[in-house]
Design a protein around this motif. Structure first.
Motif, PDB file in Angstrom:
ATOM      1  N   GLY A 198      69.651-100.505 -54.656  1.00 32.91           N
ATOM      2  CA  GLY A 198      70.906-100.970 -54.097  1.00 32.91           C
ATOM      3  C   GLY A 198      72.097-100.547 -54.935  1.00 32.91           C
ATOM      4  O   GLY A 198      73.152-100.194 -54.409  1.00 32.91           O
ATOM      5  N   GLN A 199      71.910-100.561 -56.239  1.00 37.14           N
ATOM      6  CA  GLN A 199      72.988-100.125 -57.126  1.00 37.14           C
ATOM      7  C   GLN A 199      73.253 -98.632 -56.964  1.00 37.14           C
ATOM      8  O   GLN A 199      74.403 -98.194 -56.938  1.00 37.14           O
ATOM      9  CB  GLN A 199      72.652-100.466 -58.575  1.00 37.14           C
ATOM     10  N   GLY A 209      75.228 -97.797 -53.824  1.00 38.82           N
ATOM     11  CA  GLY A 209      76.632 -98.135 -53.841  1.00 38.82           C
ATOM     12  C   GLY A 209      77.463 -97.336 -54.829  1.00 38.82           C
ATOM     13  O   GLY A 209      78.685 -97.453 -54.866  1.00 38.82           O
ATOM     14  N   GLU A 210      76.798 -96.500 -55.619  1.00 37.37           N
ATOM     15  CA  GLU A 210      77.502 -95.750 -56.661  1.00 37.37           C
ATOM     16  C   GLU A 210      78.306 -94.590 -56.065  1.00 37.37           C
ATOM     17  O   GLU A 210      77.821 -93.870 -55.198  1.00 37.37           O
ATOM     18  CB  GLU A 210      76.496 -95.191 -57.661  1.00 37.37           C
ATOM     19  N   ARG A 267      74.672-102.637 -49.012  1.00 43.37           N
ATOM     20  CA  ARG A 267      75.318-102.974 -50.279  1.00 43.37           C
ATOM     21  C   ARG A 267      74.836-104.320 -50.835  1.00 43.37           C
ATOM     22  O   ARG A 267      75.188-104.686 -51.923  1.00 43.37           O
ATOM     23  CB  ARG A 267      76.830-103.050 -50.084  1.00 43.37           C
ATOM     24  N   ARG A 298      71.857-105.355 -51.689  1.00 42.74           N
ATOM     25  CA  ARG A 298      70.723-105.358 -52.596  1.00 42.74           C
ATOM     26  C   ARG A 298      71.201-105.355 -54.039  1.00 42.74           C
ATOM     27  O   ARG A 298      72.146-104.680 -54.391  1.00 42.74           O
ATOM     28  CB  ARG A 298      69.850-104.140 -52.332  1.00 42.74           C
ATOM     29  N   SER A 299      70.523-106.114 -54.874  1.00 44.19           N
ATOM     30  CA  SER A 299      70.913-106.177 -56.274  1.00 44.19           C
ATOM     31  C   SER A 299      69.946-105.406 -57.163  1.00 44.19           C
ATOM     32  O   SER A 299      70.115-105.376 -58.373  1.00 44.19           O
ATOM     33  CB  SER A 299      70.978-107.636 -56.735  1.00 44.19           C
ATOM     34  N   ASP A 300      68.935-104.763 -56.575  1.00 52.01           N
ATOM     35  CA  ASP A 300      67.993-103.999 -57.375  1.00 52.01           C
ATOM     36  C   ASP A 300      68.545-102.605 -57.665  1.00 52.01           C
ATOM     37  O   ASP A 300      69.660-102.251 -57.261  1.00 52.01           O
ATOM     38  CB  ASP A 300      66.634-103.922 -56.685  1.00 52.01           C
ATOM     39  N   ALA A 301      67.779-101.802 -58.378  1.00 47.18           N
ATOM     40  CA  ALA A 301      68.247-100.475 -58.788  1.00 47.18           C
ATOM     41  C   ALA A 301      68.579 -99.595 -57.592  1.00 47.18           C
ATOM     42  O   ALA A 301      69.572 -98.861 -57.611  1.00 47.18           O
ATOM     43  CB  ALA A 301      67.203 -99.806 -59.662  1.00 47.18           C
TER      44      ALA A 301
END
Length: 68
Positions: A15-16, A19-20, A8, A10-13
């Protein structure tokens, strides 16, 4: 792998996406998402292969000469 086990931080796509919540997607939407992600995986693997080939050529070009 369970949803809760996915990274969770990661702030890149990627990672997003990891977490969705998938609860709101229909089965057809999930299958379409799988196809899209599989196509993206193939694209990334192809790019990785090309980068590895370029790296191999560069390593050969710039390797130290052997001295006698």
């Amino acid at each position: 792998m369970e949803e809760d086990e996915l990274p969770r931080m990661r702030s890149d796509a990627a990672g997003q996406l990891a977490g969705e919540s998938l609860d709101t997607y229909s089965q057809d939407e999930l299958m379409a998402r799988i196809q899209l992600l599989e196509a993206e995986i193939a694209r990334v693997k192809d790019h990785h292969s090309k980068a590895a080939s370029h790296r191999k050529v560069a390593d050969e070009l710039f390797k130290p000469r052997e001295t006698d």
